[in-house]
Enzyme design. Structure first.
Site, PDB file in Angstrom:
ATOM      1  N   GLY A 160      15.355 -20.265  14.790  1.00  0.00           N
ATOM      2  CA  GLY A 160      14.005 -19.798  15.129  1.00  0.00           C
ATOM      3  C   GLY A 160      13.007 -20.292  14.116  1.00  0.00           C
ATOM      4  N   GLY A 161      13.265 -21.488  13.592  1.00  0.00           N
ATOM      5  CA  GLY A 161      12.517 -22.012  12.446  1.00  0.00           C
ATOM      6  C   GLY A 161      11.049 -22.272  12.679  1.00  0.00           C
ATOM      7  NE  ARG A 162       7.393 -25.713  14.313  1.00  0.00           N
ATOM      8  CZ  ARG A 162       6.450 -25.900  13.400  1.00  0.00           C
ATOM      9  NH1 ARG A 162       6.732 -25.735  12.114  1.00  0.00           N
ATOM     10  NH2 ARG A 162       5.223 -26.229  13.767  1.00  0.00           N
ATOM     11  N   GLY A 163       9.189 -19.958  14.225  1.00  0.00           N
ATOM     12  CA  GLY A 163       8.592 -18.633  14.347  1.00  0.00           C
ATOM     13  C   GLY A 163       7.677 -18.325  13.180  1.00  0.00           C
ATOM     14  CG  PHE A 164       4.482 -14.829  11.715  1.00  0.00           C
ATOM     15  CD1 PHE A 164       3.632 -15.540  10.878  1.00  0.00           C
ATOM     16  CD2 PHE A 164       4.510 -13.443  11.593  1.00  0.00           C
ATOM     17  CE1 PHE A 164       2.845 -14.899   9.939  1.00  0.00           C
ATOM     18  CE2 PHE A 164       3.725 -12.793  10.664  1.00  0.00           C
ATOM     19  CZ  PHE A 164       2.900 -13.523   9.839  1.00  0.00           C
ATOM     20  CB  ALA A 165       8.819 -14.307   9.243  1.00  0.00           C
ATOM     21  CE  LYS A 200      15.923  -9.126  15.929  1.00  0.00           C
ATOM     22  NZ  LYS A 200      16.454 -10.183  15.043  1.00  0.00           N
ATOM     23  CE1 TYR A 208      13.117  -8.634  19.286  1.00  0.00           C
ATOM     24  CE2 TYR A 208      12.629  -6.713  17.921  1.00  0.00           C
ATOM     25  CZ  TYR A 208      12.833  -8.071  18.052  1.00  0.00           C
ATOM     26  OH  TYR A 208      12.767  -8.882  16.931  1.00  0.00           O
TER      27      TYR A 208
END
Length: 564
Positions: A20-25, A169, A165
Site C-alpha cells: 500500500g506504498g502509495r497510501g497516505f501514511a 482489521k 472495516y
C-alpha cells in the site's frame, strides 16, 4: 527546493517492502526509509505503474526511483503468487495496505484485511522474511457504543465492532500476532490513532467539502468527546522504531508478537481539532450542537437508502451510523507500551503538525477557490449517479423518458382507481406479454439485432438475499429492543421519538397514494433542478432561518433559567 537522495552506504542496503506504498501514511514512511540511507525500498501497490506528483518528482522519492534505491511493483494482495514475488529477497515487510474504510463492504474489507494479510504472512514465511510490521487501527477495540479513555493494549476485541472495516482489521491483526515466531518471523502491530498531515486525501478534504456545502456548522453530540490524533510523520517514525526493536536481539523477545497504540500523546477535543483545521483554512467553526440520538435515525435511513440505490450509481454517504458513533464518542489511548518496548516518542509536536498540515492545504482555503468546486450539492445529495442525472435533467433524453413512463404509470395504474392487487396484476400481465412477445421475435428484424434478455437478469443472488434477510432481522430486533425499553417506562426520549414517528405515519397514512404521487414526482423533478441553479441563495436563506431558530431557542432557554 530540490532534494537529493542520500549517498549509497559502503555496505549493501537492506531491502524492505511497503505494501500500500502509495497510501497516505505509507508515502511518508517510504520517504523516511529512503532518507535514512539504510534501505532499498520496494513500493507495492495496486496501480499498474507509479504516478508521481510534481513535488515527489522533484523530491527524494523521484531521485530514489531514478537511482534505483527505490522501485515500484504493482501487486494485488489478494493474489498470493503476486505477494510472494513482492517479498522475495527482502528482510522486512511494512504491511500498510488497506481498503477504503468509508465503504462498509464486508466482502471488500475481508478480502484485503484478512485474506490479503494472510497472503502477506504466508509470503513472509515462504521467503524467509525476518520482520513483519503490520499497520492496524485503534478501532479494533472500539465497539461504537462505549468511549475509550486512556485505553491501553489490555482492552480486548469487542464482541461486535463498529463496522466491517474494524472487524476485519482485528482479524488481520490477530493473524499477524499469531504468526510471530513462525519460521523465525518476528511480528508486531502498530495502532496509529486518527492520522493527519500533508498529503491526506480524506480527512481535511472532507472537512473542506463539508464547509463549502454549509454542513460544517454542526457538532454531533455535546462536543466534549476527547480524541487522540497522530501526525503522519510520527506514524512513520513508529514503524521504524518497531523495526529497530525487532532487529535488536536484546529487546526483540519483549517487543515481538505485540500490538501498540501510537498517538501524539496530546489528547484534544475532537470538535476543537476540526475547528482548528477549518479556522486555519478560513472557514467558520462548528457551533450548532445536534444530539447523536437525533442524527442516528437519519443515518440509518441514509444507509438503507444507499443499500437500495448503490447499484444505480449512488455514492457512499458520509452520514452513516458508524460515522456518527466515531464523531460523538471519546477515543484516547495510552502510548506507554510503545515507549517502553519500541522506544517510540513523537518527533513532531501536535501544534507543529497542525501548522504544517494547514500550510499544505493552502489551495483549499476559503478565499482561494470559487464557492462551487466540482459537482453541485444537489448532484452529490442524489448520489452522483443515474438518479442525479435524471432528476437534474443532465441527460434530457433519459429524464424525458422517465417522466413519460411515470405519467403512463399514473394514468394506467393510479388515476384509474385500481386497487393495489388489480394494479399489480395488470402490471405483471403487461410484463408477461412483453417477455412472451420478445421471446418470439427472431434474432434480426429488417437488419436490426434483437437482443435477448438473459435469464441471469431475473435471478436474485443468494448473497443479496442473505443481506436483505439480515437487514429485516436487524430492523425487527431493533424494534423489539425499543419496545422493551418503552415497557420499562423510563426512557422519555425514546417515547417522544416513537410517538413522533407514529404521528408522521398517521399523517402519511391519511394521505392518498394518488396525492403523494401527484405532488412528489413533479416536486422531485423541479425542486432539485431549481436548487442546483439557485444553490447559494437557497443555502443563505436556510442558514439565516436555522441561525434565527437556534438564537430563539437560546433566548428562550436563558429566560426560562432566569425565571427559576
Amino acid at each position: 527546493m530540490v532534494y537529493r537522495a542520500p549517498e549509497r552506504m559502503a555496505t549493501e542496503e537492506k531491502r524492505c517492502v511497503v505494501t500500500g506504498g502509495r497510501g497516505f501514511a505509507a508515502r511518508h514512511l517510504v520517504e523516511m526509509l529512503i532518507r535514512s540511507g539504510k534501505w532499498s525500498v520496494r513500493i507495492a501497490d495496486l496501480g499498474p505503474s507509479i504516478k508521481l506528483e510534481p513535488n515527489e518528482e522533484q523530491g527524494i522519492l523521484g531521485e530514489a526511483l531514478r537511482s534505483g534505491s527505490a522501485q515500484y511493483v504493482s501487486a494485488d494482495l489478494r493474489d498470493k503468487a503476486q505477494v510472494i514475488k513482492v517479498c522475495e529477497g527482502v528482510e522486512v515487510v511494512f504491511h500498510m495496505a488497506a481498503p477504503d474504510s468509508s465503504v462498509n463492504s464486508y466482502q471488500l474489507h475481508h478480502s484485503v484485511n484478512v485474506v490479503g494479510t494472510k497472503n502477506v504472512i504466508d509470503a513472509c514465511i515462504e521467503c524467509k522474511v525476518k520482520r513483519l510490521i503490520y499497520t492496524s487501527s485503534p478501532s479494533v477495540v472500539f465497539d461504537g457504543v462505549h468511549g475509550i479513555f486512556n485505553g491501553d493494549e489490555s482492552i480486548p476485541y469487542p464482541p461486535k465492532h463498529n463496522d466491517t472495516y474494524s472487524a476485519t482489521k482485528a482479524e488481520g491483526e490477530a493473524l499477524v500476532i499469531k504468526s510471530n515466531g513462525t519460521n523465525g518471523l518476528l511480528t508486531c502491530c502498530i495502532r496509529p490513532s486518527s492520522i493527519f498531515g500533508p498529503g491526506d486525501k480524506l480527512l481535511v478534504p472532507s472537512l473542506v467539502a463539508a464547509a463549502r456545502a454549509g454542513k460544517s456548522k454542526f457538532i454531533i453530540g455535546d462536543g466534549n468527546n476527547m480524541y487522540d490524533f497522530t501526525y503522519v510523520e510520527n506514524v512513520a517514525h513508529a514503524h521504524i522504531c518497531a523495526e529497530q526493536a525487532l532487529a535488536n536481539e536484546d529487546v526483540a523477545e519483549r517487543a515481538s508478537g505485540q500490538a501498540y497504540f501510537v498517538t501524539n500523546v496530546e489528547p484534544i477535543k475532537f470538535w476543537e481539532f476540526v475547528s482548528l483545521i477549518l479556522e486555519g483554512l478560513g472557514y467558520e467553526r462548528p457551533r450548532i450542537k445536534i444530539p447523536a440520538s437525533v442524527m442516528m435515525p437519519i443515518a440509518y435511513l441514509v444507509e438503507r437508502t444507499y443499500k437500495m440505490f448503490a447499484s444505480y450509481g449512488m455514492r457512499v454517504p458520509q452520514l452513516t451510523p458508524s460515522r456518527i458513533r466515531l464523531l460523538s464518542c471519546s477515543r484516547t489511548f495510552n502510548c506507554s507500551k510503545a515507549k517502553d518496548r519500541l522506544g517510540y516518542t513523537p518527533i513532531v509536536p501536535f501544534q507543529e503538525g497542525l501548522k504544517r498540515t494547514i500550510e499544505s492545504y493552502a489551495h483549499l482555503r476559503a478565499d482561494c477557490q470559487p464557492r462551487r468546486d466540482g459537482p453541485s450539492k444537489a448532484f452529490i445529495y442524489l448520489g452522483s449517479g443515474k438518479v442525479a442525472h435524471t432528476l437534474l435533467w443532465k441527460d434530457k433524453k433519459q429524464s424525458l423518458t422517465a417522466v413519460l413512463v411515470l405519467i403512463a404509470f399514473y394514468y394506467y395504474f393510479i388515476a384509474s382507481g385500481y386497487t393495489i392487487i388489480t394494479a399489480l396484476s395488470k402490471l405483471l400481465m403487461m410484463a408477461s406479454l412483453f417477455l412472451f412477445v420478445h421471446g418470439l421475435l427472431p434474432a434480426k428484424i429488417l437488419g436490426y439485432t434483437i437482443e435477448k434478455i438473459p435469464a441471469s437478469n431475473f435471478h436474485f443472488p443468494e448473497e443479496k438475499a442473505h443481506r436483505s434477510a439480515l437487514v429485516v432481522g436487524s430492523t425487527w430486533n431493533f424494534a423489539v429492543d425499543a419496545l422493551i425499553s418503552l415497557c420499562k417506562g423510563k426512557d422519555w426520549r425514546l417515547f417522544i421519538k416513537v410517538a413522533f414517528s407514529l404521528l408522521m405515519l398517521c399523517f402519511l397514512g391519511a394521505t392518498s397514494f394518488q396525492r403523494v404521487f401527484v405532488i412528489g414526482v413533479p416536486f422531485a423533478f423541479i425542486a432539485f433542478y431549481v436548487y442546483e441553479k439557485k444553490e447559494e441563495e437557497i443555502d443563505g436563506l436556510i442558514h439565516e432561518v436555522v441561525s434565527f431558530g437556534w438564537k430563539l431557542k437560546s433566548d428562550i432557554s436563558k429566560k426560562f433559567r432566569a425565571s427559576k
